[in-house]
Design a protein around this motif. Structure first.
Motif, short mmCIF file in Angstrom:
data_model
loop_
_atom_site.label_atom_id
_atom_site.label_comp_id
_atom_site.label_asym_id
_atom_site.label_seq_id
_atom_site.Cartn_x
_atom_site.Cartn_y
_atom_site.Cartn_z
N UNK A 45 -22.97 35.71 14.62
CA UNK A 45 -23.14 34.19 14.94
C UNK A 45 -24.49 33.48 15.20
N UNK A 214 -19.29 25.68 17.66
CA UNK A 214 -18.69 24.73 18.49
C UNK A 214 -19.03 23.27 18.11
N UNK C 270 -10.50 46.71 12.10
CA UNK C 270 -9.29 46.28 12.31
C UNK C 270 -8.42 47.32 11.19
N UNK C 291 -16.99 43.87 10.99
CA UNK C 291 -16.55 42.70 11.61
C UNK C 291 -16.45 41.54 10.49
N UNK C 294 -12.72 41.98 5.45
CA UNK C 294 -11.44 42.45 5.40
C UNK C 294 -11.10 42.99 3.63
N UNK C 309 -12.37 35.56 4.81
CA UNK C 309 -11.44 34.86 5.59
C UNK C 309 -10.22 35.64 6.12
N UNK C 328 -8.77 35.81 0.84
CA UNK C 328 -9.06 34.68 1.05
C UNK C 328 -10.74 34.66 1.56
N UNK D 255 -2.43 37.40 17.05
CA UNK D 255 -2.04 38.23 15.71
C UNK D 255 -0.64 37.65 15.63
N UNK D 282 -9.88 29.71 18.22
CA UNK D 282 -10.87 29.46 17.57
C UNK D 282 -11.95 30.19 17.88
N UNK D 283 -12.29 30.71 19.07
CA UNK D 283 -13.54 31.66 19.01
C UNK D 283 -13.01 32.87 19.99
N UNK D 287 -11.72 36.57 17.32
CA UNK D 287 -12.96 37.72 17.28
C UNK D 287 -12.42 38.89 17.80
N UNK D 288 -11.68 39.13 18.86
CA UNK D 288 -11.34 40.40 19.10
C UNK D 288 -10.41 41.02 17.86
N UNK D 289 -9.77 40.27 17.24
CA UNK D 289 -8.88 40.94 16.10
C UNK D 289 -9.95 41.14 14.74
N UNK D 290 -11.01 40.79 14.87
CA UNK D 290 -11.93 41.18 13.78
C UNK D 290 -12.30 40.04 12.65
N UNK D 291 -11.52 38.59 13.00
CA UNK D 291 -11.84 37.61 12.15
C UNK D 291 -12.97 36.72 12.72
N UNK D 292 -13.90 36.62 11.84
CA UNK D 292 -15.12 36.03 12.26
C UNK D 292 -14.69 34.34 12.64
N UNK D 293 -14.36 33.93 11.75
CA UNK D 293 -13.46 32.63 12.22
C UNK D 293 -12.15 32.69 12.07
N UNK D 295 -8.76 32.65 10.56
CA UNK D 295 -8.10 33.16 8.95
C UNK D 295 -7.60 31.93 8.47
N UNK D 296 -6.93 30.86 9.30
CA UNK D 296 -6.58 29.86 8.69
C UNK D 296 -7.08 28.75 9.65
N UNK D 297 -7.51 27.68 8.96
CA UNK D 297 -8.54 26.74 9.74
C UNK D 297 -7.27 26.02 10.76
N UNK D 336 -15.95 22.15 20.53
CA UNK D 336 -15.74 21.93 19.31
C UNK D 336 -16.22 20.79 18.76
#
Lengths: 219, 128, 425, 448
Positions: A45, A214, C270, C291, C294, C309, C328, D255, D282-283, D287-293, D295-297, D336
């Motif tokens: 980040x 943010x 993951x 990280x 995917x 994504x 995605x 998840x 959102x943050x 992140x714990x799951x490995x999605x940087x942002x 996965x779906x807005x 945000x």
């Protein structure tokens, strides 16, 4: 005295600089490795644009809300840090020593200005000392090491001022000046003075999170 | 509390010391001088030529008034007829004031440290 | 399995229903669903003041209900809805409500052949599963994560076996949950029980459990794996044996395990949703090799292609040779097969479908509010208002397309069978 | 100097903490702390602990500090001193009594609002350090009872309020029926695959504030949104596990939430007016799951309302007749940057917006967030006493005419209610959705 002078102004300078630069690099690199290993988010980040945006708001006096809330602290801390960094770096006496050793030199400030900045640094140290004594929220956080650091920082300036003005025992003070300067330099990476190294990183990371993720201000 | 008192004492002592003393003067001295030094950042350096040489046991003029050629000091030549700045601040060398100062400093300090005698610190030569 | 050979695979296009007429006929019509063979289309319709029914191919169910929801076709083409009348709920199949009623029913599940229908049910604040109208003998104060066997003859769920009062965090930690299989709870209690899987023969159940609030593992028929982990995801039985695989988190990273032993030699940031091919010899999974990146991994080897994504809808061909997914990146969706991303980008993409010989792969995709088919990387330009997943004929040479075509004055549902070779040219 | 703090501390008894502490031994504490510090903390922790120069400048950032007559024990760094510094200094050799104090500080004297990160020149993240302390407490089994129970609910039901699978669906069907009285063709579409929007809420909505689901449904229907809600777990976006440091469960919850949305093939997740849930999706959880942002807005209600308004999908029928002030929730403003969007919508629907000071990113916390209100009745007065400054800030806005507070966050809502009541401020508190629902055009609505 000659041997002592030769020692503190010769090998010890090398030692101090090696510890300072080596230690700083070590601290930064080991921190980066640790971050890579266990705090991947820092790299993921970190965003230079927002890091700089935040850093600028914090290295310009009164550019952040909190600087405006504490005008005296702001004035003193900026004056102090300017004096702390500019005085030794642009002091004629230091530059000529470097010139003598390595034949490189740069712009030197007038001695009168150096004198003033030195007094500013010393006075700031007194201010910080008094602040630690007087303000409850600061006193609560203060430990002995904070005072020791303050003395370590003030000492090269006091002794430098002393020997420059040739007050009694200025030769001894001269040695003490060199020695205390070297000690201060050497301890930077390994004490609270390391905030010098980590400021851009911690502030920059917070700036990155606030700006990049943010979408808010952090000052 | 005790620690704090101690620190407080140390600070006040240092502060008092700053203002409590003044510089002292010497009589009958002559100074190291060079016409190139027009503006002086520090007080001139008092220097009694003959006393110094006697004390330091220096007989050859070119011990200090040296002449260098092709990176070698000429053993039999000397330069007491010149000002240091004629070489150390010459047009050809492109030297700056800094280099002249450096030349002076190195001349005095290297010898003093080598001989373990004589002043070496700023305040020891540039006496107020 | 449903006998696909019995379906009409003659190449043609038939209009099954004109939804424009339905819209004129009813005050209100909900989103339609279509039968797997494409012969029928149905939707929940409002047939009167606070009165709902179902219209199938233009015919309305005989008796209306106070409410109908979750209308779905079984794999063998029966139409199932959850219905309520005078405050009670039950299941209606092709318009016929089960005799038994309940305080609530939900989570309809079908066996692979469509013969068995199971729902979760609640009556008098007691919870149980009901299959074809027959409820479990035992009822529980809480039930979730209902799962059924492939033949639908067995059902299992996480249930609460020991009641605790609200705020009793101490009893909770001793373990008050278990797995009920066909209504019979295991002897062992756990702190929590989550998703579960039933073996192909229907005789074994594996579930994600935590044995203390800190220790997670897999329990098979009530017995836990010897080791506990920082977290686990849903276990799966091999389609042919009784061995169980699950991804588990160890030392902050995820690995795949079979019966308690690590099988893939590398770990991932993951690792989840692993899928078996038909004979259980190959496993593919959605993984994050680093990280924020995917991809899919086949037998532990990740693709070099990654998405930022998300990756979803993992699918492996029956022969295990091919792997596909939806990915995605920067807000747009892709179909990826065997590590190669199809050229077109989509607003949404559905799970790719392999032909039985795995020579072809097709998927439903969405672009600018219209739905399209994509086949073997080729995007077919004909857009639909609605579209359902494509189905390959048993020989893999034909494709069943179920879609609604619309124009200024029409909204027609068509069933179309096309030759794959005609599309690919 | 800590007398006042000590005095306050002794008033509170929490069975979760007390019983948890009873089972501690110094050995267990030392082992657990060192395990966490070694395996889970890294460069951030180290840099934050070592870089702090004890300057005290963070103090003004904290509403607890400001509310307790600048008691240094309540300053952000002061709280770190009493928790993290001590365990680092002693290498985990601390007493059960220390853990008890540290637990109370980390759980009930910090809302993790991150205002102090904007006051520390170094940007030291005290919220992160407090969360680390909470994580240690969780691993030691010392967690306030109420929030612990909530976390257990999350783990068992995937929602915050022990709402059972059928109760969720039933409450949606019920709200749909209710709303049909007002808007006859209104729908709450369940399990509609391929919808544009997945609307998610927090556990308390079906349980206590079903009216909010009703209002959201009306807004969605009036705006002509293509939306859906799941009939499975995953509907709840809230996350108290995040706030007790139970990261594994935070991951499981997120998840479940994201996968419910992915299963329904939606383009985006719109969520109700909740702050902490936004932080979680959102943050934190992603992140714990490995999605940087995400996965779906994920679109917070404030942003969604703004979108509907600017795209003309909802229209103003009348202006709200009372002067309002806008409370900026930490998680969607500092978290945000939605403060201007919130204000634009507020201005559109009200006659007068009176700013409280400070505002926007600088706004003072409600003292309920960060899981503090979820620590329940034992700590209610602590929250109220800990936010006297908020009462002053609100009173100031009231003295300039504001009579209604718009608080677009559930926790803020709850916290501000207690503050308004206790300090006798006599102000109304509303969600922005309440105002929109009340003041927007509802074309399909039946007369009445």
């Amino acid at each position: 005295m000659h041997d002592l002078y030769a020692f503190v102004s010769g090998p010890l300078v090398w030692v101090a600089f090696i510890i300072f630069f080596g230690g700083s690099i070590y601290r930064l690199v080991s921190m980066a490795i640790l971050a890579k290993k266990k705090d991947g988010v820092v790299f993921e980040y970190f965003n230079f644009k927002y890091a700089l945006r935040s850093i600028f708001h914090w290295i310009i006096p009164f550019a952040s809300t909190n600087w405006r809330l504490h005008p005296w602290m702001t004035i003193v801390t900026f004056a102090f840090h300017i004096g702390l960094i500019f005085t030794p770096v642009f002091l004629f006496a230091h530059i000529i020593l470097i010139k003598e050793s390595w034949d490189i030199s740069w712009w030197a400030m007038p001695d009168g200005l150096a004198d003033i900045l030195t007094l500013v640094v010393i006075a700031s140290c007194v201010f910080f000392f008094v602040r630690r004594q007087v303000l409850p929220e600061v006193k609560y956080l203060t430990s002995t090491s904070d005072y020791v650091i303050l003395v370590l920082v003030a000492l090269p300036f006091i002794t430098g001022f002393w020997t420059y003005h040739q007050w009694p025992e200025s030769t001894f003070m001269g040695i003490l000046h060199i020695l205390s300067g070297e000690v201060m330099l050497a301890v930077i990476p390994f004490t609270k003075l390391s905030h010098m190294l980590f400021f851009p990183i911690t502030r920059g990371y917070m700036g990155s999170e606030f700006g990049g993720v943010r979408q808010a201000k952090d000052w | 509390m005790r620690k704090t008192l101690g620190l407080l004492f140390l600070f006040s002592f240092l502060a008092a010391s700053l203002v409590g003393f003044s510089a002292y003067c010497q009589e009958d001295i002559s100074f190291v001088g060079d016409s190139a030094f027009t503006e002086r950042m520090r007080p001139s350096v008092p220097f009694l030529h003959d006393d110094h040489n006697e004390m330091a046991n220096i007989e050859d003029c070119n011990e200090c008034h040296h002449v260098w050629e092709d990176g070698k000091k000429l053993e039999w030549d000397s330069s007491e007829d010149k000002e240091c700045s004629e070489c150390h601040l010459s047009q050809e060398s492109g030297d700056s004031d800094m280099d002249l100062i450096k030349a002076y400093h190195n001349m005095c300090k290297e010898c003093h440290i080598g001989q373990k005698a004589g002043p070496v610190q700023c305040s020891e030569c540039h006496i107020k | 399995m449903v006998d696909l050979d019995a379906w009409d695979w003659e190449v043609d296009k038939r209009m099954i229903a004109d939804l424009r007429q339905w819209k004129e006929q009813f005050e209100h019509i909900e989103e339609p669903c279509v039968s797997p063979d494409g012969e029928k289309i149905a939707a929940v319709v409002q047939s009167g003041e606070m009165e709902f029914s179902v219209c199938e191919n233009g015919t309305v169910w005989e008796s209306p209900f106070d409410k109908v929801w979750y209308l779905r076709y079984t794999p063998d083409g029966r139409l199932v809805g959850l219905v309520s009348d005078t405050g009670t709920w039950t299941v209606a199949v092709d318009g016929e409500a089960w005799e038994e009623t309940y305080d609530f029913v939900w989570n309809t599940q079908f066996s692979e052949d469509g013969k068995n229908i199971t729902v979760a049910a609640q009556s008098g604040m007691e919870y149980f599963a009901v299959t074809n109208g027959t409820p479990w003998e035992n009822k529980f104060s809480f039930m979730t994560n209902l799962a059924i066997s492939r033949d639908g003859n067995h059902s299992a769920a996480s249930v609460q076996t020991i009641s605790i009062s609200e705020g009793d965090i101490w009893s909770f930690r001793k373990g008050c949950f278990s797995v009920a299989v066909d209504g019979e709870p295991w002897d062992t209690n756990f702190v929590n029980v989550w998703e579960m899987d039933i073996s192909a023969d229907g005789r074994h159940v594996a579930a994600e459990v935590r044995t203390t609030i800190y220790d997670f593992t897999i329990a098979v028929d009530g017995k836990t794996w010897p080791e506990t982990f920082q977290a686990v995801w849903k276990p799966k039985f091999s389609p042919v044996t009784t061995s169980v695989t699950a991804s588990v988190r160890k030392n902050g990273v995820w690995v795949l395990m079979r019966d308690g032993r690590q099988i893939w030699d590398r770990s991932f940031v993951q690792l989840w949703h692993h899928v078996y091919n038909a004979d259980g010899t190959k496993i593919a999974a959605i993984v994050a090799p680093k990280y924020g990146r995917w991809t899919m991994a086949l037998d532990g080897v990740p693709w070099s292609l990654t998405f930022g994504d998300l990756v979803t809808d993992a699918v492996i061909s029956a022969d295990g040779r091919r792997v596909g997914c939806v990915g995605k990146e920067n807000g747009v969706y892709f179909i990826a097969v065997d590590g190669i991303r199809w050229n077109d980008t989509f607003d949404m993409a559905w799970k790719p479908v392999f032909s039985s010989d795995s020579a072809y792969v097709a998927a439903k995709v969405e672009k600018n509010g219209r739905y399209f088919l994509a086949l073997n990387g080729k995007f077919l330009g004909h857009g639909f208002k609605s579209l359902w997943d494509p189905v390959f004929s048993p020989d893999g040479k034909k494709l069943l397309v179920r879609g609604i075509e619309d124009g200024p004055d029409k909204e027609q549902y068509h069933r179309k069978v096309i030759k794959v070779s005609d599309i690919l040219g | 100097m800590t007398e006042s703090a000590e005095k306050i501390k002794k008033q509170f008894i929490d069975k979760g903490i007390e019983k948890g502490v009873e089972e501690l031994t110094p050995e267990k504490i030392e082992k657990t702390i060192n395990k966490i510090l070694k395996s889970e903390t890294g460069a951030r922790f180290k840099a934050y602990v070592e870089t702090c120069v004890h300057c005290g400048l963070c103090s003004e950032g904290c509403h607890y500090y400001l509310s307790h007559d600048k008691d240094p024990a309540f300053s952000p760094a002061g709280k770190v001193k009493q928790t993290i510094w001590e365990i680092v200094k002693t290498k985990g050799k601390v007493s059960p009594e220390f853990i008890k104090q540290a637990c109370e500080i980390a759980f009930t004297e910090c809302n993790l609002c991150k205002r102090c990160a904007m006051y520390c020149p170094f940007g030291i993240d005290v919220a992160y350090l407090m969360l680390t302390m909470r994580r240690i407490c969780h691993m030691l089994g010392v967690v306030p009872q109420y929030i612990c129970d909530t976390a257990h609910s999350h783990a068992s039901t995937m929602n915050q309020m022990w709402v059972k699978d059928d109760e969720w669906i039933d409450s949606l069907i019920w709200q749909e029926e209710e709303a049909r009285e007002e808007i006859p063709d209104l729908r709450i579409p369940l399990e509609k695959e391929g919808a544009d929007i997945f609307y998610s809420v927090i556990g308390p909505e079906p349980k206590f504030r079903a009216q909010l689901i009703y209002q959201a449904a009306v807004i969605m229907n009036v705006a002509g949104a293509d939306w859906t809600m799941p009939a499975t777990p995953g509907w709840d976006n809230s996350d108290m596990c995040m706030f007790i440091g139970e990261n594994e469960m935070m991951g499981r919850l997120k998840k479940s939430h994201f996968e419910a949305a992915m299963r329904l093939k939606v383009k985006r997740i719109v969520m109700g007016e909740c702050g902490h849930a936004f932080r979680s999706v959102y943050d934190m959880g992603n992140r714990w799951l490995g999605w940087k942002m995400p996965p779906i807005p994920v679109i917070h209600a404030l942003e969604f309302y703004h979108e509907l308004l600017t795209q003309g999908k909802i229209k103003v029928a009348k202006k709200f007749d009372k002067a309002v002030t806008f409370h900026d929730p930490c998680n969607v403003v500092r978290g945000r940057g939605l403060h201007e969007m919130g204000r634009e919508v507020t201005r559109a629907f009200t006659n007068e917006l009176i700013e409280m000071h400070p505002n926007r990113e600088q706004n003072l916390c409600c003292c309920a967030g960060g899981g503090v209100i979820n620590c329940g009745p034992p700590f209610k007065m602590k929250r109220i006493d800990g936010d006297r400054i908020k009462a002053e800030q609100l009173f100031n806005a009231k003295s300039r005419g504001a009579s209604t507070i718009i608080a677009p966050c559930h926790n803020c809502h709850g916290g501000l209610e207690d503050i308004v009541h206790h300090y006798g401020l006599g102000m109304d508190i509303k969600f922005l959705g309440d105002i929109i629902y009340e003041c927007m055009e509802k074309p399909g609505a039946s007369e009445g």
